[in-house]
Design a protein around this motif. Structure first.
Motif, short mmCIF file in Angstrom:
data_model
loop_
_atom_site.label_atom_id
_atom_site.label_comp_id
_atom_site.label_asym_id
_atom_site.label_seq_id
_atom_site.Cartn_x
_atom_site.Cartn_y
_atom_site.Cartn_z
N VAL A 126 74.86 19.96 42.96
CA VAL A 126 75.42 20.48 44.09
C VAL A 126 76.86 19.80 44.43
CG1 VAL A 126 75.35 20.51 46.70
CG2 VAL A 126 73.26 20.94 45.18
N ALA A 127 76.86 18.41 44.30
CA ALA A 127 77.86 17.52 44.62
C ALA A 127 79.14 18.08 43.41
CB ALA A 127 77.81 16.17 44.02
N LEU A 128 78.88 18.23 41.92
CA LEU A 128 79.72 19.07 41.20
C LEU A 128 80.11 20.25 41.65
CD1 LEU A 128 81.13 18.83 38.41
CD2 LEU A 128 78.87 19.59 37.34
N SER A 129 79.31 21.07 42.20
CA SER A 129 79.61 22.55 42.33
C SER A 129 80.39 22.36 43.50
CB SER A 129 78.19 23.21 42.70
OG SER A 129 77.85 22.71 43.98
N LYS A 130 80.52 21.59 44.36
CA LYS A 130 81.64 21.32 45.52
C LYS A 130 82.96 21.14 44.89
CE LYS A 130 82.26 19.89 50.13
NZ LYS A 130 83.49 19.98 50.08
N PHE A 141 72.21 32.99 35.82
CA PHE A 141 72.85 31.87 35.22
C PHE A 141 73.35 30.66 36.11
CE2 PHE A 141 73.50 35.08 31.79
CZ PHE A 141 72.11 34.61 31.06
N ALA A 142 74.28 31.03 37.00
CA ALA A 142 74.68 30.07 38.25
C ALA A 142 73.43 29.40 38.85
CB ALA A 142 75.49 30.72 38.95
N PRO A 201 70.27 27.96 43.59
CA PRO A 201 70.53 29.33 44.23
C PRO A 201 71.64 29.16 45.61
CG PRO A 201 68.29 29.34 43.81
CD PRO A 201 68.71 27.95 43.40
N SER A 202 71.45 28.19 46.23
CA SER A 202 72.29 28.09 47.28
C SER A 202 73.70 27.72 47.15
CB SER A 202 71.90 27.02 48.50
OG SER A 202 70.60 27.32 48.85
N PRO A 203 74.05 26.69 46.32
CA PRO A 203 75.28 26.57 45.89
C PRO A 203 75.91 27.81 45.08
CG PRO A 203 74.29 24.65 45.49
CD PRO A 203 73.36 25.59 45.99
N ALA A 204 75.10 28.33 44.25
CA ALA A 204 75.38 29.62 43.25
C ALA A 204 75.68 30.76 44.23
CB ALA A 204 74.10 29.91 42.42
N PRO A 233 71.46 32.99 53.62
CA PRO A 233 72.78 32.63 52.86
C PRO A 233 73.28 33.91 52.03
CG PRO A 233 70.95 31.06 52.41
CD PRO A 233 70.31 32.21 53.29
N VAL A 234 72.56 34.61 51.44
CA VAL A 234 73.07 35.81 50.87
C VAL A 234 73.83 36.77 51.97
CG1 VAL A 234 72.64 37.78 49.31
CG2 VAL A 234 71.72 35.59 48.79
N ALA A 235 72.92 37.27 52.89
CA ALA A 235 73.36 37.78 54.06
C ALA A 235 74.73 37.50 54.46
CB ALA A 235 72.33 38.04 54.92
N ALA A 236 74.71 36.25 54.71
CA ALA A 236 76.08 35.62 55.51
C ALA A 236 77.38 35.80 54.46
CB ALA A 236 75.75 34.22 55.78
#
Length: 460
Positions: free
Chosen positions: A77-81, A116-117, A123-126, A425-428
């Motif tokens: 998650v840190a890397l994704s940011k 894949f992401a 899923p949350s960062p993706a 998350p997805v809805a937002a």
């Protein structure tokens, strides 16, 4: 060998039922789990000190079981940011975005990109990554915003989170509760089930979206124009391109190494975690120079805040349900004579009532769905794993397949596909109503769960 059920067994069962009811009411079950540990500890040790230490021991045992997964998720998650801040996520996804030439192709490209992401970044960062980069392209190609949200949801929080083949968070929790030393058996057993679940849900959803598109094309055009007006631009530099190249290549090398060297469980987790933290450190220093020393700390801190936030309640819930497993119950109660209370119930039930594969499959399916109603995809996993272990001792049934079925039911329900409070998350990101999104997902997911249960019964 006959099993004697004691008052402690019935006390444990009482708290299990309380936890299930509380979760079904969409309330957090942590207090019932703590009270369950406290009362069972007192009933076994007959002292207040023994009861209190049982609570703490349970958290330590569960924490030790999950710490490796917490660390790797936090680092990724840190890397994704960092990738998001540098715009590297946009560059990584841009080739796939170019494939979306019409609405039909956009649905599948968006979905598989989300899958894949989710496998690599969770899923949350993706959701943030795909939503910012590929969602506008899919809408521009003609896919309705709601259709795009459905694709992201089913492939990410559905298929991706319920399998979790790369990071292995979900199968690790289920495997520990079911009595496996590593998540390998759960992942292997889930393959035919998730193929069934994935095909049924996504194809059904795609057909439904195509029908909706034909009803009101003018409203679809207005919706697309309004959504695309929100697009943002990104500032890219050479670090962005460097990270966009190195990151996928590094993780691809990890997958090859895991395959060639047969790395599983903790070894695979260690490889992924080390790769993520090394890329993070190098990328941050290249982007920010000497300020990268502080920025790296910020990224790591944000990542661990996310990881602990996700797993903190799961550790307490798992600590309680681990009393159902004999070897873990011994560590929690500090008694070599301790038995697994759920395991004992399974044996006793098989001696009193004739069990069969259909019954145990439906029970684990419903258990995963009911417990998943609290909106947490991971909350049901300690219970469905324990229930699978319980029934496998009672009748001849494949424990891994039964546990995988419960995992799929729990994650698809609680992870955020059919309950509005889990879809935020997805809805937002998409800007759609979570209640309406839940309605769109409900029939495909229910049909998928029915088909998956049938397949599980046939192969158990």
């Amino acid at each position: 060998m006959p099993v004697t059920l004691t008052s402690v067994h019935w006390l444990f069962l009482f708290w299990v039922l309380v936890v299930i009811v509380v979760m079904a009411l969409r309330k957090d079950p942590l207090i019932p789990c703590i009270l369950g540990l406290l009362t069972v500890g007192f009933a076994v040790k007959h002292t207040i000190v023994g009861a209190v230490t049982t609570v703490y021991n349970a958290l330590i045992v569960a924490g030790n079981e999950f710490w490796g997964i917490i660390v790797v998720i936090s680092l990724i998650v840190a890397l994704s940011k960092l990738l998001s801040d540098t715009g590297s996520d946009y560059l990584v996804m841009r080739p796939a975005a170019k494939l979306m030439v019409n609405a039909d192709i956009a649905f599948w490209v968006l979905g598989f990109s989300m899958l894949f992401a989710s496998w690599f970044f969770w899923p949350s960062p993706a959701t943030a990554l795909i939503g910012a980069v590929m969602l506008p392209v899919a809408v521009r190609a003609g896919l309705p915003v709601m259709g795009a949200a459905v694709a992201m949801n089913l492939f990410g929080h559905g298929i991706g989170l319920s399998t979790d083949y790369i990071i292995q968070g979900a199968p690790t929790i289920t495997a520990k509760a079911a009595g496996f030393t590593d998540p390998g058996p759960i992942m292997s057993a889930s393959v035919p089930l998730i193929i069934t679940m994935g095909l049924v849900t996504t194809i059904t959803a795609f057909i439904m979206i195509k029908k909706d598109m034909k009803k009101n094309p003018e409203a679809l055009r207005l919706e697309r124009d309004a959504f695309l007006s929100k697009e943002v631009t990104r500032d890219l530099d050479w670090v962005s391109y460097f990270l966009a190249t190195v990151t996928p290549l590094a993780f691809l090398a990890d997958i090859i190494a895991m395959w060639v060297l047969q790395l599983r469980g903790g070894d695979a987790t260690a490889l992924l975690g080390a790769t993520a933290v090394l890329i993070l450190a190098v990328g941050t220093m290249l982007k920010y120079g000497w300020e990268g020393l502080e920025k790296t700390t910020d990224y790591i801190r944000d990542g661990f805040i996310f990881g602990i936030k996700i797993f903190a309640p799961v550790i307490i819930i798992a600590g309680f349900f681990f009393l159902g497993k004999g070897d873990l119950a011994k560590s929690i109660l500090s008694l070599d004579t301790a038995t697994g209370y759920l395991e004992d119930f399974g044996i006793a039930l098989s001696q009193a009532v004739p069990l069969n594969k259909v019954f145990v499959a439906i029970v684990n399916l419903i258990t995963g769905m009911v417990v998943g109603l609290d909106g947490s995809g991971f909350s049901p996993l300690p219970l469905v794993g324990s229930v699978a272990a319980t029934f496998s001792k009672a009748i001849a049934v494949d424990k891994a397949t039964l546990a995988a079925l419960g995992q799929i039911a729990g994650v698809w329900t609680g992870g955020g596909t059919i309950i509005p409070w889990g879809l935020i998350p997805v809805a937002a990101i998409a800007g759609v109503n979570p209640i309406e999104l839940a309605r769109k997902n409900f029939f495909p997911v229910m049909l998928g769960l029915a088909a998956t249960t049938i397949v599980a019964i046939l192969i158990m």
